[in-house]
Enzyme design. Structure first.
Site, PDB file in Angstrom:
ATOM      1  N   LYS A 162      -1.998 -31.489  29.773  1.00 23.65           N
ATOM      2  CA  LYS A 162      -1.979 -30.918  28.433  1.00 23.65           C
ATOM      3  C   LYS A 162      -2.767 -31.731  27.412  1.00 23.65           C
ATOM      4  O   LYS A 162      -2.774 -32.947  27.408  1.00 23.65           O
ATOM      5  CB  LYS A 162      -0.535 -30.790  27.921  1.00 23.65           C
ATOM      6  CG  LYS A 162       0.284 -29.730  28.585  1.00 23.65           C
ATOM      7  CD  LYS A 162      -0.282 -28.324  28.439  1.00 23.65           C
ATOM      8  CE  LYS A 162      -0.139 -27.762  27.034  1.00 23.65           C
ATOM      9  NZ  LYS A 162       1.276 -27.581  26.661  1.00 23.65           N
TER      10      LYS A 162
ATOM     11  N   ASN B  92      14.146 -37.941 -22.405  1.00 24.06           N
ATOM     12  CA  ASN B  92      13.791 -36.535 -22.212  1.00 24.06           C
ATOM     13  C   ASN B  92      12.306 -36.273 -22.470  1.00 24.06           C
ATOM     14  O   ASN B  92      11.650 -35.566 -21.703  1.00 24.06           O
ATOM     15  CB  ASN B  92      14.637 -35.637 -23.119  1.00 24.06           C
ATOM     16  CG  ASN B  92      16.124 -35.732 -22.793  1.00 24.06           C
ATOM     17  OD1 ASN B  92      16.493 -36.390 -21.825  1.00 24.06           O
ATOM     18  ND2 ASN B  92      16.962 -35.093 -23.586  1.00 24.06           N
TER      19      ASN B  92
ATOM     20  N   LYS C  89      11.759 -33.722  -9.149  1.00 22.82           N
ATOM     21  CA  LYS C  89      10.848 -34.741  -8.623  1.00 22.82           C
ATOM     22  C   LYS C  89      10.725 -34.767  -7.107  1.00 22.82           C
ATOM     23  O   LYS C  89       9.627 -34.912  -6.582  1.00 22.82           O
ATOM     24  CB  LYS C  89      11.261 -36.114  -9.142  1.00 22.82           C
ATOM     25  CG  LYS C  89      10.880 -36.245 -10.583  1.00 22.82           C
ATOM     26  CD  LYS C  89      11.466 -37.467 -11.220  1.00 22.82           C
ATOM     27  CE  LYS C  89      11.663 -37.191 -12.682  1.00 22.82           C
ATOM     28  NZ  LYS C  89      12.697 -36.140 -12.937  1.00 22.82           N
TER      29      LYS C  89
ATOM     30  N   GLU D  45      -0.922 -27.677  14.362  1.00 20.65           N
ATOM     31  CA  GLU D  45       0.436 -27.112  14.431  1.00 20.65           C
ATOM     32  C   GLU D  45       1.336 -27.713  13.355  1.00 20.65           C
ATOM     33  O   GLU D  45       2.106 -27.004  12.699  1.00 20.65           O
ATOM     34  CB  GLU D  45       1.051 -27.382  15.806  1.00 20.65           C
ATOM     35  CG  GLU D  45       0.392 -26.611  16.923  1.00 20.65           C
ATOM     36  CD  GLU D  45       1.005 -26.982  18.272  1.00 20.65           C
ATOM     37  OE1 GLU D  45       0.429 -27.842  18.949  1.00 20.65           O
ATOM     38  OE2 GLU D  45       2.054 -26.432  18.612  1.00 20.65           O
TER      39      GLU D  45
ATOM     40  N   SER E  59       1.188 -34.326  26.477  1.00 22.61           N
ATOM     41  CA  SER E  59       2.551 -33.905  26.786  1.00 22.61           C
ATOM     42  C   SER E  59       3.237 -35.038  27.521  1.00 22.61           C
ATOM     43  O   SER E  59       2.612 -35.748  28.300  1.00 22.61           O
ATOM     44  CB  SER E  59       2.506 -32.653  27.651  1.00 22.61           C
ATOM     45  OG  SER E  59       3.709 -32.519  28.382  1.00 22.61           O
TER      46      SER E  59
ATOM     47  N   TYR F  24      16.416 -29.982 -22.595  1.00 31.71           N
ATOM     48  CA  TYR F  24      16.626 -30.803 -21.397  1.00 31.71           C
ATOM     49  C   TYR F  24      18.031 -30.639 -20.832  1.00 31.71           C
ATOM     50  O   TYR F  24      19.017 -30.664 -21.578  1.00 31.71           O
ATOM     51  CB  TYR F  24      16.372 -32.288 -21.705  1.00 31.71           C
ATOM     52  CG  TYR F  24      16.559 -33.137 -20.459  1.00 31.71           C
ATOM     53  CD1 TYR F  24      15.526 -33.256 -19.535  1.00 31.71           C
ATOM     54  CD2 TYR F  24      17.775 -33.750 -20.172  1.00 31.71           C
ATOM     55  CE1 TYR F  24      15.699 -33.975 -18.349  1.00 31.71           C
ATOM     56  CE2 TYR F  24      17.956 -34.479 -19.001  1.00 31.71           C
ATOM     57  CZ  TYR F  24      16.922 -34.583 -18.096  1.00 31.71           C
ATOM     58  OH  TYR F  24      17.087 -35.286 -16.931  1.00 31.71           O
TER      59      TYR F  24
ATOM     60  N   SER G 150      18.080 -41.750  -9.988  1.00 27.62           N
ATOM     61  CA  SER G 150      16.859 -41.113  -9.505  1.00 27.62           C
ATOM     62  C   SER G 150      15.777 -42.137  -9.205  1.00 27.62           C
ATOM     63  O   SER G 150      14.699 -41.780  -8.749  1.00 27.62           O
ATOM     64  CB  SER G 150      16.344 -40.086 -10.529  1.00 27.62           C
ATOM     65  OG  SER G 150      16.082 -40.711 -11.772  1.00 27.62           O
TER      66      SER G 150
ATOM     67  N   GLN H 298      16.176 -33.288 -13.370  1.00 30.59           N
ATOM     68  CA  GLN H 298      15.869 -34.448 -12.539  1.00 30.59           C
ATOM     69  C   GLN H 298      15.536 -34.027 -11.095  1.00 30.59           C
ATOM     70  O   GLN H 298      14.839 -34.743 -10.381  1.00 30.59           O
ATOM     71  CB  GLN H 298      17.077 -35.399 -12.548  1.00 30.59           C
ATOM     72  CG  GLN H 298      16.884 -36.654 -11.737  1.00 30.59           C
ATOM     73  CD  GLN H 298      17.973 -37.669 -12.018  1.00 30.59           C
ATOM     74  OE1 GLN H 298      18.041 -38.209 -13.122  1.00 30.59           O
ATOM     75  NE2 GLN H 298      18.856 -37.913 -11.063  1.00 30.59           N
TER      76      GLN H 298
ATOM     77  N   THR I 286     -10.458  -8.154  13.673  1.00 33.13           N
ATOM     78  CA  THR I 286      -9.427  -7.673  12.753  1.00 33.13           C
ATOM     79  C   THR I 286      -8.263  -7.250  13.634  1.00 33.13           C
ATOM     80  O   THR I 286      -8.499  -6.795  14.768  1.00 33.13           O
ATOM     81  CB  THR I 286      -9.908  -6.475  11.902  1.00 33.13           C
ATOM     82  OG1 THR I 286     -10.229  -5.391  12.775  1.00 33.13           O
ATOM     83  CG2 THR I 286     -11.148  -6.819  11.071  1.00 33.13           C
ATOM     84  N   HIS I 287      -7.044  -7.432  13.149  1.00 32.91           N
ATOM     85  CA  HIS I 287      -5.842  -7.202  13.973  1.00 32.91           C
ATOM     86  C   HIS I 287      -5.898  -8.044  15.245  1.00 32.91           C
ATOM     87  O   HIS I 287      -5.299  -7.688  16.253  1.00 32.91           O
ATOM     88  CB  HIS I 287      -5.685  -5.730  14.366  1.00 32.91           C
ATOM     89  CG  HIS I 287      -5.844  -4.773  13.229  1.00 32.91           C
ATOM     90  ND1 HIS I 287      -4.784  -4.186  12.584  1.00 32.91           N
ATOM     91  CD2 HIS I 287      -6.965  -4.322  12.594  1.00 32.91           C
ATOM     92  CE1 HIS I 287      -5.231  -3.405  11.622  1.00 32.91           C
ATOM     93  NE2 HIS I 287      -6.553  -3.478  11.591  1.00 32.91           N
TER      94      HIS I 287
ATOM     95  N   ASN J 108      -2.907 -31.105  23.344  1.00 37.74           N
ATOM     96  CA  ASN J 108      -2.321 -30.192  22.361  1.00 37.74           C
ATOM     97  C   ASN J 108      -2.910 -30.361  20.956  1.00 37.74           C
ATOM     98  O   ASN J 108      -3.210 -31.474  20.535  1.00 37.74           O
ATOM     99  CB  ASN J 108      -0.806 -30.400  22.304  1.00 37.74           C
ATOM    100  CG  ASN J 108      -0.116 -30.016  23.607  1.00 37.74           C
ATOM    101  OD1 ASN J 108      -0.576 -29.100  24.291  1.00 37.74           O
ATOM    102  ND2 ASN J 108       0.947 -30.714  23.945  1.00 37.74           N
TER     103      ASN J 108
HETATM  104  N1  ARG Z   1      15.986 -39.411 -14.720  1.00 37.71           N
HETATM  105  C1  ARG Z   1      15.957 -38.360 -15.684  1.00 37.71           C
HETATM  106  C2  ARG Z   1      15.136 -37.175 -15.138  1.00 37.71           C
HETATM  107  O1  ARG Z   1      14.426 -37.364 -14.225  1.00 37.71           O
HETATM  108  C3  ARG Z   1      15.292 -38.843 -16.940  1.00 37.71           C
HETATM  109  C4  ARG Z   1      15.802 -38.159 -18.157  1.00 37.71           C
HETATM  110  C5  ARG Z   1      17.234 -38.421 -18.317  1.00 37.71           C
HETATM  111  N2  ARG Z   1      17.700 -37.968 -19.585  1.00 37.71           N
HETATM  112  C6  ARG Z   1      19.000 -37.989 -19.875  1.00 37.71           C
HETATM  113  N3  ARG Z   1      19.316 -37.619 -21.040  1.00 37.71           N
HETATM  114  N4  ARG Z   1      19.887 -38.364 -18.989  1.00 37.71           N
HETATM  115  O2  ARG Z   1      15.213 -36.075 -15.617  1.00 37.71           O
END
Ligand code: ARG
Length: 453
Positions: free
Chosen positions: A280, A107, A322, A287, A274, A314, A20, A319, A152-153, A282
């Protein structure tokens, strides 16, 4: 981490699949801040010496500076931001670094980092909401008395002033601000000390860690502390609602900028051309903002769906929180910045608004209320004016050009003074109940917001 328990090295595909750090490196400053507070608690518990802590602090400070400067080598095989920083630390200072993870698990560490991140980003988004509110307020103040039809509408309804429109946007953003403050309050709980799931036999002073890190409370259940991502979902919801508000504002501005409406003109600097049609110009910023609402909703639903099947405590599924979180934060930070810069450059086409507001049908309700003031029940008055509108429309004359005689064919209560109804400014001046757009009310709201913002 694998040393000891495993005979074989990790499969490379599995490593790439589960890492990660390519996403969560963004937590580095919070991770380091958390480690510094944890190290201080380990000294108090007699696990680290003062000298060891000083070494840790010095090395982490250097590591942080290297990351900031882009000089730090992130290793995907070290999985995440936590292991990368810890490995770098231990490589540099040896034993002291290897002691840092005592009475801590990734964790509770990741839960801590996320809470610090959400608190900091909620404050940043709040500041950007304020900047946008101020941009809207200055438009409201400059154009407070410009009359335009309220819709309105998407059909012409009643006259309002432009100041009232911009103030309406400020109100919505104020609720958004409040939602983020609420969310930050629930994120403001220290999870560190929960360990992997059940705390530790090495007991740290959690209250003191909380004070160090600026948390006002410590979590009361270790199982819940490592498994809870409600605060992330709440934040994503708050950001999604901001996106929805910006999207509605975008839609209105896009509509107003069409040749058909012609109420506003975007500045060249915030418009795009454009590739094919030379004429144009825009409104792409609006948008794109309207379009990005999709991913903000998607991010919220992605997290809620990830959470729904999980047993307590946990699970690695967490993970996946994120990506959506970072994406929504970036999206909203950028959108708020673009809007705060774009709005002051809008040209307001006052003439187009006021000529649209000269439509006498906008005062049909005032006409019904005129009859009410002469003693007619509102339902009857509504019907009488409805008939009058139908006749004037068929005869292609304005409602204000129907003769008194014709009016009296529909109701004897119409008298000479009826012409006074067709004065837009007079109509607005009478709308004095709190929240209604009389010039005094709009001016009072502007000064209220000026002191608040
Ligand atoms: N990269 C993990 C997460 O974002 C961190 C915690 C990992 N914990 C584990 N026991 N593998 O959740």
């Amino acid at each position: 981490m694998r040393q000891g328990r495993f005979d074989e090295p990790a499969n490379e595909i599995a490593q790439l699949y589960s890492e990660s750090v390519s996403t969560d490196w963004r937590l580095y400053a919070h991770d380091i801040k958390g480690s510094l507070a944890h190290a201080a608690a380990l000294v108090a518990a007699g696990i680290l010496t003062k000298e060891e802590r000083e070494k840790i602090e010095a090395a982490l400070t250097v590591i942080e500076a290297e990351i900031k400067a882009g000089d730090f080598r992130w290793e995907r095989k070290l999985e995440d931001v936590h292991m990368n920083i810890e490995a770098a630390l231990t490589k540099r200072i040896g034993a002291a670094g290897a002691k840092l993870h005592t009475a801590r698990s990734r964790n509770d560490q990741v839960a801590l980092d996320l809470r610090l991140y959400v608190k900091a980003e909620a404050a940043e988004v709040c500041a950007r909401l304020r900047a946008l509110q101020r941009a809207l307020l200055s438009l409201a103040e400059r154009h407070q008395a410009v009359i335009l039809p309220g819709y309105t509408h998407l059909q012409r309804a009643q006259p309002i002033v432009l100041g009232h429109c911009f103030l309406a946007q400020i109100e919505a953003l104020e609720r958004d601000h409040g939602r983020l403050i609420d969310c930050a309050r629930r994120a403001d709980v220290l999870p560190l000390g929960a360990g992997a799931i059940a705390g530790s036999t090495i007991v740290l002073d959690r209250e003191s860690i909380a004070r160090d890190l600026g948390f006002s409370k410590v979590s009361q259940n270790s199982l819940d502390a490592v498994g809870d991502r409600d605060f992330v979902a709440e934040f994503l919801f708050g950001l999604a609602v901001i996106g929805m508000h910006l999207s509605r504002l975008s839609e209105e501005l896009i509509l107003w900028s069409t040749t058909e409406f012609g109420f506003i003109t975007f500045s060249d600097a915030f418009s795009t051309g454009s590739s094919l049609m030379p004429q144009k110009k825009n409104p792409d910023m609006a948008e794109l903002t309207r379009g990005k609402t999709g991913r903000l909703y998607g991010n919220l639903i992605a997290l809620l769906t990830t959470l729904k099947g999980l047993p307590s405590s946990y699970q690695r599924d967490l993970q996946e929180d994120k990506g959506p979180l970072f994406d929504s934060v970036t999206t909203i930070r950028d959108a708020l910045q673009v809007f705060a810069a774009m709005l002051p450059e809008l040209t307001i086409n006052t003439g187009r608004m006021e000529s649209a507001a000269a439509d006498p049908n906008l005062l049909a309700t005032d006409l019904a209320e005129y009859l009410v003031k002469k003693g007619m029940p509102f339902r009857e008055a509504h019907e009488a004016v409805g008939k009058l509108v139908a006749r004037s429309t068929a005869a292609k004359v304005g409602l204000n050009n129907v003769s008194l005689l014709e009016m009296q064919e529909i109701s004897k209560r119409f008298e000479e003074d009826v012409l006074k109804v067709f004065d837009v400014r007079g109509s607005l001046a009478k709308r004095t109940a709190p929240g209604a757009p009389s010039p005094e009310n709009v001016a009072a709201q502007i000064s209220r917001w000026k002191s608040l913002l």
